[in-house]
Design a protein around this motif. Structure first.
Motif, mmCIF file in Angstrom:
data_model
loop_
_atom_site.group_PDB
_atom_site.id
_atom_site.type_symbol
_atom_site.label_atom_id
_atom_site.label_comp_id
_atom_site.label_asym_id
_atom_site.label_seq_id
_atom_site.Cartn_x
_atom_site.Cartn_y
_atom_site.Cartn_z
ATOM 1 N N ARG A 1 0.836 -1.211 0.000
ATOM 2 C CA ARG A 1 0.000 0.000 0.000
ATOM 3 C C ARG A 1 0.866 1.254 0.000
ATOM 4 N NH1 ARG A 1 -4.836 -1.519 4.343
ATOM 5 N NH2 ARG A 1 -6.019 -2.905 2.940
ATOM 6 N N GLN A 2 1.970 1.211 0.736
ATOM 7 C CA GLN A 2 2.849 2.374 0.778
ATOM 8 C C GLN A 2 3.516 2.607 -0.579
ATOM 9 O OE1 GLN A 2 3.086 4.495 3.396
ATOM 10 N NE2 GLN A 2 4.240 5.762 1.941
ATOM 11 N N ALA B 1 4.388 -21.024 -2.332
ATOM 12 C CA ALA B 1 5.069 -19.732 -2.128
ATOM 13 C C ALA B 1 5.802 -19.252 -3.365
ATOM 14 C CB ALA B 1 6.032 -19.811 -0.951
ATOM 15 N N SER B 2 5.370 -19.691 -4.548
ATOM 16 C CA SER B 2 6.031 -19.266 -5.775
ATOM 17 C C SER B 2 5.347 -18.064 -6.428
ATOM 18 C CB SER B 2 6.055 -20.424 -6.790
ATOM 19 O OG SER B 2 4.727 -20.809 -7.139
ATOM 20 N N LYS B 3 4.162 -17.702 -5.963
ATOM 21 C CA LYS B 3 3.436 -16.592 -6.577
ATOM 22 C C LYS B 3 2.567 -15.920 -5.531
ATOM 23 C CE LYS B 3 -0.259 -17.209 -9.033
ATOM 24 N NZ LYS B 3 -1.235 -17.574 -10.084
ATOM 25 N N ALA B 4 2.426 -14.612 -5.654
ATOM 26 C CA ALA B 4 1.567 -13.830 -4.763
ATOM 27 C C ALA B 4 0.575 -13.050 -5.605
ATOM 28 C CB ALA B 4 2.390 -12.879 -3.902
ATOM 29 N N THR B 5 -0.709 -13.190 -5.262
ATOM 30 C CA THR B 5 -1.787 -12.488 -5.981
ATOM 31 C C THR B 5 -2.207 -11.283 -5.160
ATOM 32 O OG1 THR B 5 -2.550 -14.577 -6.929
ATOM 33 C CG2 THR B 5 -4.060 -12.713 -7.023
ATOM 34 N N ARG C 1 2.352 -1.015 -14.167
ATOM 35 C CA ARG C 1 3.557 -1.692 -14.647
ATOM 36 C C ARG C 1 4.766 -1.367 -13.788
ATOM 37 N NH1 ARG C 1 3.212 -0.033 -20.903
ATOM 38 N NH2 ARG C 1 2.509 1.876 -19.857
ATOM 39 N N GLU C 2 4.911 -0.115 -13.442
ATOM 40 C CA GLU C 2 6.032 0.273 -12.579
ATOM 41 C C GLU C 2 5.860 -0.317 -11.178
ATOM 42 O OE1 GLU C 2 9.654 1.864 -11.763
ATOM 43 O OE2 GLU C 2 8.611 1.815 -13.707
ATOM 44 N N LEU C 3 4.611 -0.426 -10.721
ATOM 45 C CA LEU C 3 4.351 -0.981 -9.395
ATOM 46 C C LEU C 3 4.759 -2.458 -9.332
ATOM 47 C CD1 LEU C 3 3.135 -0.464 -6.566
ATOM 48 C CD2 LEU C 3 0.932 -1.213 -7.491
ATOM 49 N N ILE C 4 4.499 -3.213 -10.400
ATOM 50 C CA ILE C 4 4.865 -4.630 -10.427
ATOM 51 C C ILE C 4 6.384 -4.790 -10.350
ATOM 52 C CG2 ILE C 4 4.877 -6.687 -11.865
ATOM 53 C CD1 ILE C 4 2.125 -5.971 -12.837
ATOM 54 N N LYS C 5 7.124 -3.912 -11.008
ATOM 55 C CA LYS C 5 8.582 -3.970 -10.945
ATOM 56 C C LYS C 5 9.075 -3.731 -9.515
ATOM 57 C CE LYS C 5 9.216 -2.349 -15.704
ATOM 58 N NZ LYS C 5 9.779 -1.265 -16.564
ATOM 59 N N VAL C 6 8.427 -2.791 -8.836
ATOM 60 C CA VAL C 6 8.809 -2.514 -7.441
ATOM 61 C C VAL C 6 8.489 -3.711 -6.556
ATOM 62 C CG1 VAL C 6 8.399 -1.002 -5.464
ATOM 63 C CG2 VAL C 6 8.510 -0.033 -7.767
ATOM 64 N N PHE C 7 7.306 -4.316 -6.764
ATOM 65 C CA PHE C 7 6.917 -5.488 -5.975
ATOM 66 C C PHE C 7 7.884 -6.656 -6.195
ATOM 67 C CE2 PHE C 7 2.117 -4.366 -5.665
ATOM 68 C CZ PHE C 7 2.433 -3.368 -4.759
ATOM 69 N N ARG D 1 6.956 -14.083 -7.928
ATOM 70 C CA ARG D 1 6.131 -13.719 -9.080
ATOM 71 C C ARG D 1 4.887 -12.980 -8.589
ATOM 72 N NH1 ARG D 1 3.731 -17.223 -11.807
ATOM 73 N NH2 ARG D 1 3.970 -19.030 -10.448
ATOM 74 N N ILE D 2 4.510 -11.957 -9.335
ATOM 75 C CA ILE D 2 3.427 -11.080 -8.929
ATOM 76 C C ILE D 2 2.278 -11.209 -9.930
ATOM 77 C CG2 ILE D 2 2.740 -8.722 -8.368
ATOM 78 C CD1 ILE D 2 4.831 -9.860 -6.478
ATOM 79 N N GLU D 3 1.068 -11.276 -9.396
ATOM 80 C CA GLU D 3 -0.147 -11.240 -10.217
ATOM 81 C C GLU D 3 -1.103 -10.225 -9.618
ATOM 82 O OE1 GLU D 3 -3.898 -14.050 -11.693
ATOM 83 O OE2 GLU D 3 -2.219 -14.935 -10.598
ATOM 84 N N MET D 4 -1.527 -9.276 -10.446
ATOM 85 C CA MET D 4 -2.472 -8.247 -10.012
ATOM 86 C C MET D 4 -3.873 -8.640 -10.475
ATOM 87 S SD MET D 4 -0.432 -6.137 -8.473
ATOM 88 C CE MET D 4 -1.497 -4.722 -8.223
#
Length: 393
Positions: free
Chosen positions: A143-144, A164-168, A180-186, A193-196
Motif C-alpha cells: 500500500r505504501q 510460495a512461488s506466486k503472490a496475488t 507496470r512500474e508498481l509490479i517492478k517494485v513489488f 512472481r506477482i499477479e495483479m
C-alpha cells in the motif's frame, strides 16, 4: 456456527486455535452442508471423483481425484495450479459436488481439468504457513508503494500460492490503473512472481468481512455468492428514504438486502393504481400523496388543497380509475373516505405489570410527617382569631 471444540469457558469463547482448518469445517464462511453424506450409493455405483477445495477468503475450486485418494472434509491437499501447486482444504466430497458443479456450470470433462496431486505433507504445510505469515506485512508495504507512485488504487488483500512461488494482489480502483512500474517494485522488493487482480467493491467487502448495520455478519462474507445489481428504484418501491448513509453498505454501494423483499413489494403493488394516476371528481382532480402497502390504503389530496388528505383503500381507488376511463366522475372523495373507519383510540398496556412506577422511590420518614402535621395545626390556630375579629366588625 462453530465446531465442537470451540466451546466457552467462564463465559468467554475458548476457540480451537486451528485458524479455519478444523476437521468439522464449521468455522469457515460459505460452508455447504453435505446432506447426502449419510446416504449409501446404489450397488455398482462408484463415488464421484470430483472434490471441492477452498482457499483463503472463501475462494473455491473443483478438482478431479485421479489418484483415488481417500479424502474427507478438512483434509489439506496439494492441488494443481497453472504453475506449481497450491494448498487448500477439502470442503465437500461425494454426489453433492456434482450438484454444485452443475449449478455453477463447471464441466467435468475437457482439457482444462485440474487434478489433486496428493495429501499435503508436513513440508507442504510448513511452506504454506510461512507464506501466509508474510501476507499482512507485505500488504502494508504494498500500500505504501502504491501511495508513493501516486496510483489511484487500493490493495485490499494478498494471497500466496501454496508453494510460495506466486503472490496475488487483489485491488480495487475506480478507473483503469497503469501498474507496470508498481509490479517492478513489488518483484524487486518481495522476490516472487506477482499477479495483479482487480475485484469489485462488493467482492472486496466479501473478502474482508465485517459487521453490518443490522448487527450481523455481512451476507456477502457468509452465504451470498452472486452479486446482483441494486438500484435506487428498489428503495423507492419499498418506500425507503433515499438517504445514502443508510442505504449504502460497507462496500460503499447500495445494500444487497434491498433486493431480498423487492419481489414481494412488486407483487403487492400490482393491486394498487399507479401513483402518477389522477382521480377526476366533480369537486376537482385528486393526486396521490402517500401509499401504505401493508394496510392497502392511499392518501389523495385535491389540487390546490394539498394540506387536506383523504384516505381511501386500493380497491376504491381502482374503482374510481375504472370509472374515469369510462368518462364518469364521482361526486367527491369524501364519500369514499367516510367508509374507511379509522380507529384512532390508542390502547396502552402495562408492560411493568401491576407495580407502581413510584415503587423505587424512598418513602418519607415518619418524623417529617409529624412535623408537617404540627405546622398545619399552627397555621389553623393563627387563622381562627382573624376570622373572629372580622365577624365582630
Amino acid at each position: 456456527m462453530a465446531c465442537a471444540s470451540c466451546s466457552t469457558k467462564d463465559g468467554q469463547p475458548k476457540g480451537c486455535k486451528n485458524n479455519g482448518t478444523c476437521g468439522t469445517d464449521s468455522c469457515n464462511k460459505l460452508t455447504v452442508f453435505n446432506w447426502l453424506s449419510n446416504m449409501a450409493l446404489p450397488s455398482g455405483e462408484k463415488p464421484y471423483q470430483w472434490v471441492e477445495v477452498r482457499y483463503k477468503n472463501g475462494r473455491k475450486e473443483y478438482y478431479k481425484n485421479t489418484e483415488n485418494l481417500t479424502l474427507s472434509i478438512g483434509d489439506l491437499v496439494a492441488a494443481q495450479a497453472k504453475t506449481g501447486h497450491d494448498i487448500g482444504m477439502v470442503t465437500l466430497t461425494g454426489e453433492l459436488v456434482r450438484v454444485q458443479m452443475k449449478r455453477k456450470n463447471i464441466p467435468d470433462n475437457g482439457e482444462d481439468i485440474l487434478k489433486i496431486y496428493r495429501k499435503a505433507t508436513q513440508k507442504d504445510i510448513d511452506i504454506w504457513s510461512a507464506a501466509r505469515d508474510k501476507e499482512e506485512p507485505m500488504k502494508v508495504k504494498a500500500r505504501q508503494f502504491a501511495i508513493d507512485l501516486k496510483l489511484e488504487m487500493k490493495i485490499s488483500d494478498i494471497e500466496f500460492q501454496g508453494d510460495a512461488s506466486k503472490a496475488t494482489f487483489y485491488y480495487t480502483a475506480e478507473e483503469r490503473v497503469d501498474f507496470r512500474e508498481l509490479i517492478k517494485v513489488f518483484a524487486r522488493e518481495f522476490r516472487t512472481r506477482i499477479e495483479m487482480k482487480q475485484v469489485g467493491f462488493r467482492q472486496e467487502a466479501s473478502r474482508l468481512g465485517g459487521i453490518g448495520s443490522c448487527g450481523r455478519e455481512l451476507c456477502c462474507s457468509t452465504w451470498l455468492t452472486d452479486f446482483r445489481s441494486v438500484s435506487t428504484s428498489a428503495a423507492r418501491y419499498q418506500q425507503l428514504s433515499l438517504n445514502p448513509q443508510k442505504l449504502a453498505g460497507q462496500c460503499g454501494k447500495l445494500k444487497c438486502c434491498l433486493n431480498y423483499e423487492l419481489d414481494t413489494y412488486m407483487d403487492a403493488l400490482k393491486d394498487f393504481p399507479k401513483t402518477d394516476s389522477k382521480l377526476h371528481t366533480e369537486k376537482g382532480v385528486a393526486v396521490c400523496q402517500k401509499t401504505d402497502i401493508f394496510k392497502g390504503h392511499l392518501w389523495y389530496a385535491y389540487e390546490g388543497e394539498w394540506s387536506n388528505w383523504h384516505k381511501i383503500t386500493a380497491t376504491q381507488a381502482n374503482e374510481i380509475v375504472e370509472l374515469n376511463k369510462k368518462n364518469k366522475k364521482i361526486t367527491s372523495l369524501e364519500e369514499y373516505a367516510a367508509e374507511v373507519i379509522e380507529d384512532a383510540k390508542a390502547e396502552f398496556e402495562n408492560v411493568v405489570g401491576q407495580d407502581s412506577l413510584t415503587r423505587f422511590d424512598s418513602p418519607k420518614s415518619g418524623s417529617k410527617r409529624k412535623n408537617s402535621r404540627k405546622r398545619n395545626n399552627r397555621n389553623k390556630k393563627k387563622r381562627k382569631p382573624q376570622n373572629n375579629r372580622n365577624a365582630a366588625k
